[in-house]
Design a protein around this motif. Structure first.
Motif, PDB file in Angstrom:
ATOM      1  N   VAL A  87      39.435  37.260  72.420  1.00 55.34           N
ATOM      2  CA  VAL A  87      39.377  35.863  72.875  1.00 55.34           C
ATOM      3  C   VAL A  87      40.292  35.703  74.081  1.00 55.34           C
ATOM      4  N   GLU A  88      39.794  35.070  75.153  1.00 56.19           N
ATOM      5  CA  GLU A  88      40.560  34.986  76.394  1.00 56.19           C
ATOM      6  C   GLU A  88      41.058  33.580  76.723  1.00 56.19           C
ATOM      7  N   ALA A  89      40.750  32.588  75.894  1.00 62.73           N
ATOM      8  CA  ALA A  89      41.190  31.221  76.179  1.00 62.73           C
ATOM      9  C   ALA A  89      42.714  31.132  76.128  1.00 62.73           C
ATOM     10  N   ASP A  90      43.274  30.174  76.882  1.00 66.28           N
ATOM     11  CA  ASP A  90      44.725  29.992  76.909  1.00 66.28           C
ATOM     12  C   ASP A  90      45.241  29.511  75.555  1.00 66.28           C
ATOM     13  N   LEU A  91      46.480  29.864  75.260  1.00 69.05           N
ATOM     14  CA  LEU A  91      47.092  29.395  74.021  1.00 69.05           C
ATOM     15  C   LEU A  91      47.345  27.890  74.099  1.00 69.05           C
ATOM     16  N   ASP A  92      47.238  27.219  72.971  1.00 68.11           N
ATOM     17  CA  ASP A  92      47.487  25.779  72.889  1.00 68.11           C
ATOM     18  C   ASP A  92      48.995  25.549  72.767  1.00 68.11           C
ATOM     19  N   LEU A  93      49.677  25.433  73.910  1.00 69.45           N
ATOM     20  CA  LEU A  93      51.132  25.254  73.904  1.00 69.45           C
ATOM     21  C   LEU A  93      51.533  23.841  73.490  1.00 69.45           C
ATOM     22  N   HIS A  94      50.662  22.860  73.701  1.00 74.53           N
ATOM     23  CA  HIS A  94      51.001  21.492  73.296  1.00 74.53           C
ATOM     24  C   HIS A  94      51.148  21.401  71.779  1.00 74.53           C
ATOM     25  N   GLY A  95      50.298  22.125  71.054  1.00 76.78           N
ATOM     26  CA  GLY A  95      50.350  22.068  69.602  1.00 76.78           C
ATOM     27  C   GLY A  95      51.583  22.723  69.016  1.00 76.78           C
ATOM     28  N   VAL A  96      52.259  23.567  69.796  1.00 76.60           N
ATOM     29  CA  VAL A  96      53.455  24.262  69.274  1.00 76.60           C
ATOM     30  C   VAL A  96      54.709  23.817  70.030  1.00 76.60           C
ATOM     31  N   ARG A  97      54.678  22.590  70.564  1.00 76.58           N
ATOM     32  CA  ARG A  97      55.785  22.123  71.404  1.00 76.58           C
ATOM     33  C   ARG A  97      57.090  21.977  70.643  1.00 76.58           C
ATOM     34  N   TYR A  98      57.031  21.823  69.308  1.00 75.35           N
ATOM     35  CA  TYR A  98      58.258  21.657  68.535  1.00 75.35           C
ATOM     36  C   TYR A  98      58.825  22.991  68.035  1.00 75.35           C
ATOM     37  N   LEU A  99      58.235  24.089  68.463  1.00 75.52           N
ATOM     38  CA  LEU A  99      58.705  25.400  68.021  1.00 75.52           C
ATOM     39  C   LEU A  99      59.645  26.040  69.028  1.00 75.52           C
ATOM     40  N   GLY A 100      60.170  25.257  69.923  1.00 73.21           N
ATOM     41  CA  GLY A 100      61.132  25.787  70.891  1.00 73.21           C
ATOM     42  C   GLY A 100      60.469  26.744  71.858  1.00 73.21           C
ATOM     43  N   ASP A 101      61.084  27.905  72.041  1.00 75.79           N
ATOM     44  CA  ASP A 101      60.595  28.870  73.024  1.00 75.79           C
ATOM     45  C   ASP A 101      59.536  29.807  72.444  1.00 75.79           C
ATOM     46  N   LEU A 102      59.176  29.601  71.167  1.00 73.98           N
ATOM     47  CA  LEU A 102      58.205  30.506  70.550  1.00 73.98           C
ATOM     48  C   LEU A 102      56.853  30.438  71.244  1.00 73.98           C
ATOM     49  N   GLY A 103      56.378  29.211  71.574  1.00 74.07           N
ATOM     50  CA  GLY A 103      55.091  29.065  72.240  1.00 74.07           C
ATOM     51  C   GLY A 103      55.046  29.745  73.598  1.00 74.07           C
ATOM     52  N   PRO A 104      55.959  29.424  74.523  1.00 71.67           N
ATOM     53  CA  PRO A 104      55.957  30.109  75.821  1.00 71.67           C
ATOM     54  C   PRO A 104      56.126  31.626  75.704  1.00 71.67           C
ATOM     55  N   ALA A 105      56.959  32.071  74.744  1.00 68.78           N
ATOM     56  CA  ALA A 105      57.139  33.512  74.559  1.00 68.78           C
ATOM     57  C   ALA A 105      55.836  34.164  74.105  1.00 68.78           C
ATOM     58  N   ALA A 106      55.120  33.497  73.185  1.00 66.56           N
ATOM     59  CA  ALA A 106      53.835  34.027  72.723  1.00 66.56           C
ATOM     60  C   ALA A 106      52.822  34.052  73.856  1.00 66.56           C
ATOM     61  N   ALA A 107      52.836  32.997  74.699  1.00 66.87           N
ATOM     62  CA  ALA A 107      51.919  32.947  75.834  1.00 66.87           C
ATOM     63  C   ALA A 107      52.206  34.071  76.824  1.00 66.87           C
ATOM     64  N   ALA A 108      53.498  34.340  77.042  1.00 66.95           N
ATOM     65  CA  ALA A 108      53.866  35.434  77.952  1.00 66.95           C
ATOM     66  C   ALA A 108      53.406  36.773  77.404  1.00 66.95           C
TER      67      ALA A 108
END
Length: 466
Positions: A87-108
């Protein structure tokens, strides 16, 4: 045990522990006071404190579940989709906004994985192009040799068939990879010839009656040297073979070594054959409505097999309501002269023989077939998987599990002109299955038995859906 359930149990334990501590403290205070009349006051104070603690715990748990636990599960499912299903769609970072840096780190990390995957995919694509060119040359050469050829493994399952063989086998039943040869030719004749082949190591000639109908084929059974299995050449002069026509090859040589004596429930998911189907009907009531179209495709080793499909209109024996026509576009004129459900169901039953049946909301479609089976005698004893339940296993029960929602989640596009057609929806469901199989394996669900047991835990979803 899922993360959200573990967190819920943790908060339950917290509430119980806090309530016990309040009760113990009040009991100790009452024992020190030694005043009998104060017992009611202590009990009321204890109840208020316990209820207040429980309410606070539930409130915090709901916030934690909505903003932490559920986003973690959703993020994990998205990462599995990228890692195992492409699957190539972007990660939903808005849905994980309360998880601190976990969302951006996962996206990276997902971005790095995608870059590495693209590089690997480029090399694979080049090698695939080379193999496809070789396959095309082989097909071109075989076109000049008008011989119907079938390759089989020691369990008499079809590993390869060419266009001529497909035309001859189609006179008996749909040609299919991994199908038993006994679905087409008489078991006794084949087993007798194979026993002679194994003893002598020499070519054996035979006349094999067909399993259905009065046809019979003259055949030659040839050994493969040290390789397992054998080659069957159909020499019947009555077969209509067009030497100038394209000769497509359908094959999967991994089937030569596939175990054929294991029960279906014990086999690995990647070793199974799947028949994915869908129906269009005159309405939504299986006990009174009728099928007007049936579509099915076969999936083997994570890929949809080209040419192995059913796309059949069905005469329902009654008028199709205009409201139903507006959904699937099938009119009374289109089904005029089409075969009835008895014939279509029997053909589909043979098409699905030895395979796992897969559908989206399978109880709905199977209800029509099982109602027909009550008077036709067909037996539907195939294992059945439902992509609604597979989605619940992978993404959690709180997500949407419509076919459109799952396709969006897995990056699958359904052409608008194919949506709400039996074959179009069956093909979309098959693509969903192909994306889900590696994700299920990554979750430790490697055999059909383990997967069926896991899906039964979510059966209530189908009850609510229907």
């Amino acid at each position: 045990m899922r993360l959200r359930l573990r967190i819920f149990l943790f908060f339950c334990l917290l509430a119980l522990g806090g309530s016990a501590a309040i009760g113990l403290g009040l009991w100790a205070g009452y024992a020190r006071a030694g005043v009998g009349q104060a017992v009611d006051s202590f009990v009321i104070a204890g109840l208020i404190a316990v209820l207040g603690l429980c309410a606070l715990t539930v409130g915090i748990w709901l916030l934690f579940d909505e903003n932490v636990a559920r986003p973690i599960e959703r993020l994990a499912a998205q990462l599995r989709g990228r890692a195992h299903a492409g699957v190539e769609a972007d990660l939903d970072l808005h849905g994980v906004r309360y998880l601190g840096d976990l969302g951006p780190a996962a996206a990276a990390m997902a971005g790095q994985l995608s870059a590495s995957t693209l590089a690997t995919a480029g090399a694979v694509a080049a090698e695939t192009a080379r193999l496809e060119a070789e396959k095309a040359r082989l097909a071109s050469l075989l076109t000049e040799v008008p011989i119907a050829t079938v390759l089989l493994n020691p369990g008499h399952q079809i590993v390869l068939y060419d266009g001529q063989a497909a035309g001859m086998l189609a006179q008996v039943a749909h040609p299919r990879l991994n199908a038993s040869l006994f679905d087409y030719l008489d078991r006794g004749a084949i087993e007798t010839a194979y026993t002679r082949l194994a003893k002598t190591g020499q070519e054996v000639t035979l006349v094999a009656p067909c399993t259905h109908g009065e046809l019979s084929f003259r055949c030659r059974m040839k050994p493969l040297g040290d390789a397992p299995g054998y080659l069957l050449i159909l020499d019947d002069s009555t077969a209509e073979i067009a030497p100038e026509a394209p000769r497509p090859l359908v094959y999967d040589f991994a089937l030569l070594d596939q175990p054929h004596d294991l029960a279906l429930e014990a086999r690995r998911l990647e070793d199974l054959a799947y028949v994915v189907f869908d129906t269009e009907t005159t309405g939504l009531l299986p006990h009174k409505d009728e099928i007007v179209q049936l579509g099915a495709v076969r999936v083997l080793r994570g890929r949809i097999l080209p040419g192995e499909e059913i796309d059949q209109l069905v005469d329902p024996g009654r008028r199709i309501p205009p409201a139903s026509t507006r959904v699937h576009g099938i009119t009374d004129a289109m089904v005029a002269g089409a075969p009835g459900i008895d014939s279509v169901a029997a053909s589909f039953n043979r098409f699905a023989n030895g395979a796992v049946i897969v559908a989206h909301n399978a109880p709905f479609d199977m209800a029509f077939l099982r109602r027909q089976a009550k008077h036709s005698g067909l037996v539907w004893d195939h294992p059945i998987l439902d992509t609604v339940l597979l989605s619940a296993v992978l993404f959690g029960t709180t997500e949407s599990h419509t076919l459109d929602a799952i396709c969006t989640r897995l990056g699958i596009a359904i052409p608008k002109d194919r949506r709400h057609t039996a074959l179009g929806d069956a093909r979309a469901t098959a693509e969903v299955l192909c994306r889900m199989l590696p994700m299920l394996k990554a979750q430790g669900l490697e055999t059909l038995g383990a997967l069926l047991e896991e899906t039964r835990r979510h059966g209530r979803l189908l009850e609510d859906l229907n």
